[in-house]
Design a protein around this motif. Structure first.
Motif, PDB file in Angstrom:
ATOM      1  N   ALA A  82     -31.597  13.866  33.645  1.00 31.02           N
ATOM      2  CA  ALA A  82     -31.584  13.451  32.086  1.00 31.02           C
ATOM      3  C   ALA A  82     -32.870  14.552  31.602  1.00 31.02           C
ATOM      4  CB  ALA A  82     -32.266  12.415  31.431  1.00 31.02           C
ATOM      5  N   GLU A  83     -33.258  14.821  31.925  1.00 33.86           N
ATOM      6  CA  GLU A  83     -34.756  15.935  31.515  1.00 33.86           C
ATOM      7  C   GLU A  83     -34.511  17.111  31.364  1.00 33.86           C
ATOM      8  OE1 GLU A  83     -39.046  13.090  33.317  1.00 33.86           O
ATOM      9  OE2 GLU A  83     -37.880  14.740  34.045  1.00 33.86           O
ATOM     10  N   ARG A  84     -33.570  17.287  31.975  1.00 33.91           N
ATOM     11  CA  ARG A  84     -33.290  19.009  31.932  1.00 33.91           C
ATOM     12  C   ARG A  84     -32.077  18.880  31.269  1.00 33.91           C
ATOM     13  NH1 ARG A  84     -34.526  22.692  34.896  1.00 33.91           N
ATOM     14  NH2 ARG A  84     -33.710  25.474  34.479  1.00 33.91           N
ATOM     15  N   TYR A  85     -30.857  17.914  30.667  1.00 34.46           N
ATOM     16  CA  TYR A  85     -29.440  18.197  30.462  1.00 34.46           C
ATOM     17  C   TYR A  85     -29.783  17.296  29.192  1.00 34.46           C
ATOM     18  CZ  TYR A  85     -28.685  21.277  34.164  1.00 34.46           C
ATOM     19  OH  TYR A  85     -28.459  22.669  35.382  1.00 34.46           O
ATOM     20  N   GLY A  86     -30.707  16.877  28.735  1.00 33.91           N
ATOM     21  CA  GLY A  86     -30.680  15.307  28.398  1.00 33.91           C
ATOM     22  C   GLY A  86     -29.800  15.890  26.237  1.00 33.91           C
ATOM     23  N   ASP A  87     -30.375  17.131  26.220  1.00 33.71           N
ATOM     24  CA  ASP A  87     -30.223  17.405  24.769  1.00 33.71           C
ATOM     25  C   ASP A  87     -28.464  17.936  25.144  1.00 33.71           C
ATOM     26  OD1 ASP A  87     -30.142  19.586  26.813  1.00 33.71           O
ATOM     27  OD2 ASP A  87     -30.985  20.952  25.369  1.00 33.71           O
ATOM     28  N   ARG A  88     -27.537  18.129  25.909  1.00 29.07           N
ATOM     29  CA  ARG A  88     -25.965  17.934  26.442  1.00 29.07           C
ATOM     30  C   ARG A  88     -25.476  16.755  26.873  1.00 29.07           C
ATOM     31  NH1 ARG A  88     -28.094  22.872  27.147  1.00 29.07           N
ATOM     32  NH2 ARG A  88     -27.086  24.960  25.406  1.00 29.07           N
ATOM     33  N   ILE A  89     -25.814  16.459  27.220  1.00 28.83           N
ATOM     34  CA  ILE A  89     -25.419  15.016  27.599  1.00 28.83           C
ATOM     35  C   ILE A  89     -25.764  13.525  27.606  1.00 28.83           C
ATOM     36  CG2 ILE A  89     -25.428  13.730  30.477  1.00 28.83           C
ATOM     37  CD1 ILE A  89     -24.388  17.024  29.982  1.00 28.83           C
ATOM     38  N   ARG A  90     -24.606  12.980  27.033  1.00 27.05           N
ATOM     39  CA  ARG A  90     -24.975  11.403  26.747  1.00 27.05           C
ATOM     40  C   ARG A  90     -24.987  10.796  27.258  1.00 27.05           C
ATOM     41  NH1 ARG A  90     -24.687   8.766  20.627  1.00 27.05           N
ATOM     42  NH2 ARG A  90     -25.366   6.556  20.989  1.00 27.05           N
ATOM     43  N   TYR A  91     -23.344  10.811  27.975  1.00 31.92           N
ATOM     44  CA  TYR A  91     -21.921  10.291  28.893  1.00 31.92           C
ATOM     45  C   TYR A  91     -22.466  10.604  30.017  1.00 31.92           C
ATOM     46  CZ  TYR A  91     -21.234   9.061  24.312  1.00 31.92           C
ATOM     47  OH  TYR A  91     -20.846   9.044  22.868  1.00 31.92           O
ATOM     48  N   TYR A  92     -23.017   9.095  31.100  1.00 28.38           N
ATOM     49  CA  TYR A  92     -23.339   9.186  32.648  1.00 28.38           C
ATOM     50  C   TYR A  92     -23.024   8.094  33.175  1.00 28.38           C
ATOM     51  CZ  TYR A  92     -27.667  12.031  31.190  1.00 28.38           C
ATOM     52  OH  TYR A  92     -28.357  12.890  30.430  1.00 28.38           O
ATOM     53  N   THR A  93     -22.175   8.380  34.751  1.00 29.06           N
ATOM     54  CA  THR A  93     -21.983   7.493  35.017  1.00 29.06           C
ATOM     55  C   THR A  93     -22.387   7.472  36.171  1.00 29.06           C
ATOM     56  OG1 THR A  93     -19.243   8.061  35.272  1.00 29.06           O
ATOM     57  CG2 THR A  93     -19.905   6.971  37.270  1.00 29.06           C
ATOM     58  N   PRO A  94     -23.743   6.414  36.261  1.00 26.50           N
ATOM     59  CA  PRO A  94     -24.628   6.398  37.783  1.00 26.50           C
ATOM     60  C   PRO A  94     -24.174   6.422  38.681  1.00 26.50           C
ATOM     61  CG  PRO A  94     -24.826   4.728  35.609  1.00 26.50           C
ATOM     62  CD  PRO A  94     -23.239   5.254  36.041  1.00 26.50           C
ATOM     63  N   LEU A  95     -22.423   5.785  39.503  1.00 22.75           N
ATOM     64  CA  LEU A  95     -22.954   6.259  40.647  1.00 22.75           C
ATOM     65  C   LEU A  95     -20.702   5.426  40.683  1.00 22.75           C
ATOM     66  CD1 LEU A  95     -23.573   5.366  43.925  1.00 22.75           C
ATOM     67  CD2 LEU A  95     -21.857   4.279  43.783  1.00 22.75           C
ATOM     68  N   ASN A  96     -19.972   6.270  41.014  1.00 18.08           N
ATOM     69  CA  ASN A  96     -18.375   6.631  40.939  1.00 18.08           C
ATOM     70  C   ASN A  96     -18.314   5.380  41.985  1.00 18.08           C
ATOM     71  OD1 ASN A  96     -16.014   7.680  40.085  1.00 18.08           O
ATOM     72  ND2 ASN A  96     -15.995   7.720  42.545  1.00 18.08           N
ATOM     73  N   GLU A  97     -17.434   4.527  41.375  1.00 18.29           N
ATOM     74  CA  GLU A  97     -16.771   3.666  42.560  1.00 18.29           C
ATOM     75  C   GLU A  97     -17.329   2.815  43.651  1.00 18.29           C
ATOM     76  OE1 GLU A  97     -11.865   5.567  42.242  1.00 18.29           O
ATOM     77  OE2 GLU A  97     -13.197   5.870  43.803  1.00 18.29           O
ATOM     78  N   PRO A  98     -18.117   2.420  43.199  1.00 17.10           N
ATOM     79  CA  PRO A  98     -19.429   1.519  44.019  1.00 17.10           C
ATOM     80  C   PRO A  98     -18.550   1.151  45.401  1.00 17.10           C
ATOM     81  CG  PRO A  98     -19.509   0.359  42.370  1.00 17.10           C
ATOM     82  CD  PRO A  98     -18.912   2.107  41.581  1.00 17.10           C
ATOM     83  N   SER A  99     -17.604  -0.140  45.005  1.00 17.28           N
ATOM     84  CA  SER A  99     -16.534  -0.498  45.952  1.00 17.28           C
ATOM     85  C   SER A  99     -15.737   0.277  47.479  1.00 17.28           C
ATOM     86  CB  SER A  99     -15.458  -1.138  45.243  1.00 17.28           C
ATOM     87  OG  SER A  99     -14.463  -0.404  44.787  1.00 17.28           O
ATOM     88  N   VAL A 100     -15.441   1.391  46.726  1.00 10.66           N
ATOM     89  CA  VAL A 100     -14.862   2.167  47.717  1.00 10.66           C
ATOM     90  C   VAL A 100     -15.846   2.856  48.636  1.00 10.66           C
ATOM     91  CG1 VAL A 100     -13.659   4.750  48.206  1.00 10.66           C
ATOM     92  CG2 VAL A 100     -12.928   3.298  46.128  1.00 10.66           C
ATOM     93  N   ASN A 101     -17.124   3.116  47.589  1.00 12.84           N
ATOM     94  CA  ASN A 101     -18.171   3.997  48.476  1.00 12.84           C
ATOM     95  C   ASN A 101     -18.464   2.756  49.851  1.00 12.84           C
ATOM     96  OD1 ASN A 101     -20.116   5.793  48.645  1.00 12.84           O
ATOM     97  ND2 ASN A 101     -21.267   5.993  46.908  1.00 12.84           N
ATOM     98  N   ALA A 102     -18.720   1.947  49.061  1.00 14.29           N
ATOM     99  CA  ALA A 102     -19.169   0.749  50.528  1.00 14.29           C
ATOM    100  C   ALA A 102     -18.201   1.073  51.164  1.00 14.29           C
ATOM    101  CB  ALA A 102     -19.777  -1.089  49.676  1.00 14.29           C
ATOM    102  N   LEU A 103     -16.879   0.885  51.167  1.00 10.98           N
ATOM    103  CA  LEU A 103     -15.492   0.328  51.878  1.00 10.98           C
ATOM    104  C   LEU A 103     -16.032   1.558  53.251  1.00 10.98           C
ATOM    105  CD1 LEU A 103     -13.354  -1.072  52.935  1.00 10.98           C
ATOM    106  CD2 LEU A 103     -11.725   1.402  51.512  1.00 10.98           C
ATOM    107  N   MET A 104     -15.715   2.754  52.607  1.00 12.97           N
ATOM    108  CA  MET A 104     -15.599   3.928  52.943  1.00 12.97           C
ATOM    109  C   MET A 104     -16.888   4.310  53.623  1.00 12.97           C
ATOM    110  SD  MET A 104     -12.459   5.281  52.544  1.00 12.97           S
ATOM    111  CE  MET A 104     -12.797   7.462  52.860  1.00 12.97           C
TER     112      MET A 104
END
Length: 432
Positions: A134-156
């Motif tokens: 965020a400190e490096r790209y915050g001028d270009r990025i406003r929308y973030y996914t903190p972590l994709n599909e936590p349920s699949v992550n925990a499953l695998m």
């Protein structure tokens, strides 16, 4: 920035974004019988990123789900290498004019996190990485996914033992799940400290559960409840009255951990729902020995609209379809594109604030079974995209448009009121 995305919370009845994305699973760790799984590496994206990303613009997309490979940008704890992302992110935003929804975490951790998600350093480390992004790209990025599909992550990672930290069973699942939830909450806090106007798109895998007969309906209901676990954890809903409390505590999760997570609750900006008709509907049945079995059913996506409505009723937050696509030929893809867009139109007409639609991935991806297989990469290609692959003489994969490119572009460029209809004014909190 893209006007529609900037106006999502403006109250306008026509706010909607059409998006796509590039598959960005990163599991770099190896062990006997398990190869590294880096989709960017396998698909040549590190070399051909300009051509790949230009395809998103060509199909009419306004947003793109695209991820940073954490293990590459932070090869040692606290030492960052932005040399590649410094080229790619400005190209996405400045040259192509696309709005990234940035995947900070798409499954894998850096090699220096010895025990991956259950490493005691993980929650603080992932938040520090998010802050650095965020400190490096915050001028270009406003929308973030903190972590994709936590349920699949925990499953695998925690139940099936296929990805680090290679845990098994319910206790393994929940050990990973608690670390993921802690990391997501800390990530949101870190991003907001850098940019109070950052918007989180919390992406979860979804599913429809059917019972083979009425007697199994309680088991199907239990699976549906499990699908809400991570969003419930983030929003402070998991207390002694929660239907999963006894399951959590009897499988090794201390009550103190659940209370600590609940105290850090956040408000959901946008819920991202991933749904694939060929994979996301399952039936629960019993085999001849009385053991529970799951099988894929109803691959036409029946029930998709109601499932989305159920998420909205539970959380009262704007919804974005962050992944969907079909496979096995152009006809099923064409049918699902039109059927799923029709479902979105119907939902918006009911006041369910579906504010975006993402065909994912944009082009070919490598099946995750590559990690445990032995055949060459091309034996694991999955054609889910608007573009499909062809192999050049030197082995490079390049992508050719299918008829879906024109169909998707048609939706993306027509007035929103015609493509997905006007949104009946919903009731939800909005962020400036």
């Amino acid at each position: 920035m893209n006007d529609a995305m900037d106006n999502i919370f403006s109250g306008s009845p026509i706010d909607f974004c059409w998006g796509t994305g590039i598959e960005d699973t990163f599991v770099p760790q190896t062990r006997p019988g398990m190869r590294p799984l880096d989709e960017y590496e396998l698909m040549g994206h590190y070399e051909h990123w300009r051509a790949d990303l230009a395809l998103a613009k060509a199909c009419g997309a306004q947003t793109i789900r695209w991820g940073i490979p954490w293990y590459r940008v932070e090869p040692e704890q606290g030492r960052f290498d932005w040399s590649w992302t410094d080229q790619v992110i400005p190209y996405i935003t400045d040259e192509l004019g696309l709005q990234p929804i940035l995947d900070l975490m798409h499954y894998g951790t850096p090699l220096w996190l010895t025990h991956s998600f259950i490493d005691p350093r993980y929650p603080a480390a992932v938040a520090a990485y998010a802050r650095a992004v965020a400190e490096r790209y915050g001028d270009r990025i406003r929308y973030y996914t903190p972590l994709n599909e936590p349920s699949v992550n925990a499953l695998m990672c925690g139940k099936r033992g296929l990805w680090p930290p290679y845990r098994h069973g319910e206790r393994g699942y929940l050990a990973v799940a608690m670390a993921l939830a802690d990391g997501m909450l800390r990530t949101v806090r870190a991003l907001r400290e850098v940019n109070p106007h950052a918007i989180m798109v919390h992406v979860e895998a979804t599913g429809i559960w059917r019972a083979a007969h009425a007697g199994l309906e309680p088991l199907a209901a239990e699976q549906r409840q499990r699908g809400y676990l991570f969003l419930d954890l983030l929003t402070g809903r998991v207390d002694e009255e929660h239907p999963r409390w006894s399951w959590l505590t009897s499988n090794g999760v201390p009550a103190e951990t659940l209370h600590r997570l609940a105290a850090q609750l956040i408000t959901l900006d946008i819920i991202g729902l991933n749904f694939y008709p060929q994979w996301s509907t399952r039936q629960i049945a019993l085999d001849q020995r009385g053991r529970m079995r799951f099988r894929k059913v109803e691959q036409n996506g029946a029930g998709f609209g109601q499932m989305v409505a159920d998420f909205y009723e539970r959380y009262r937050a704007p919804i974005m379809i962050t992944e969907t696509s079909a496979m096995k030929g152009i006809a099923p893809k064409r049918r699902w594109l039109h059927d799923s867009v029709a479902a979105v139109r119907e939902l918006r007409g009911r006041g369910v604030p579906v504010i975006g639609y993402t065909w994912f991935p944009l082009f070919t991806m490598v099946d995750w079974n590559y990690r445990t297989g032995q055949r060459p990469r091309n034996a694991y290609l999955i054609e889910l995209g608007l573009y499909e692959s062809q192999t050049e003489p030197d082995g490079t994969l390049r992508y050719v448009p299918t008829e879906l490119v024109d169909a998707f572009r048609h939706y993306a460029t027509m007035p929103v009121a015609e493509s997905v209809g006007e949104l009946i004014t919903p009731h939800f909190e909005h962020r400036d």
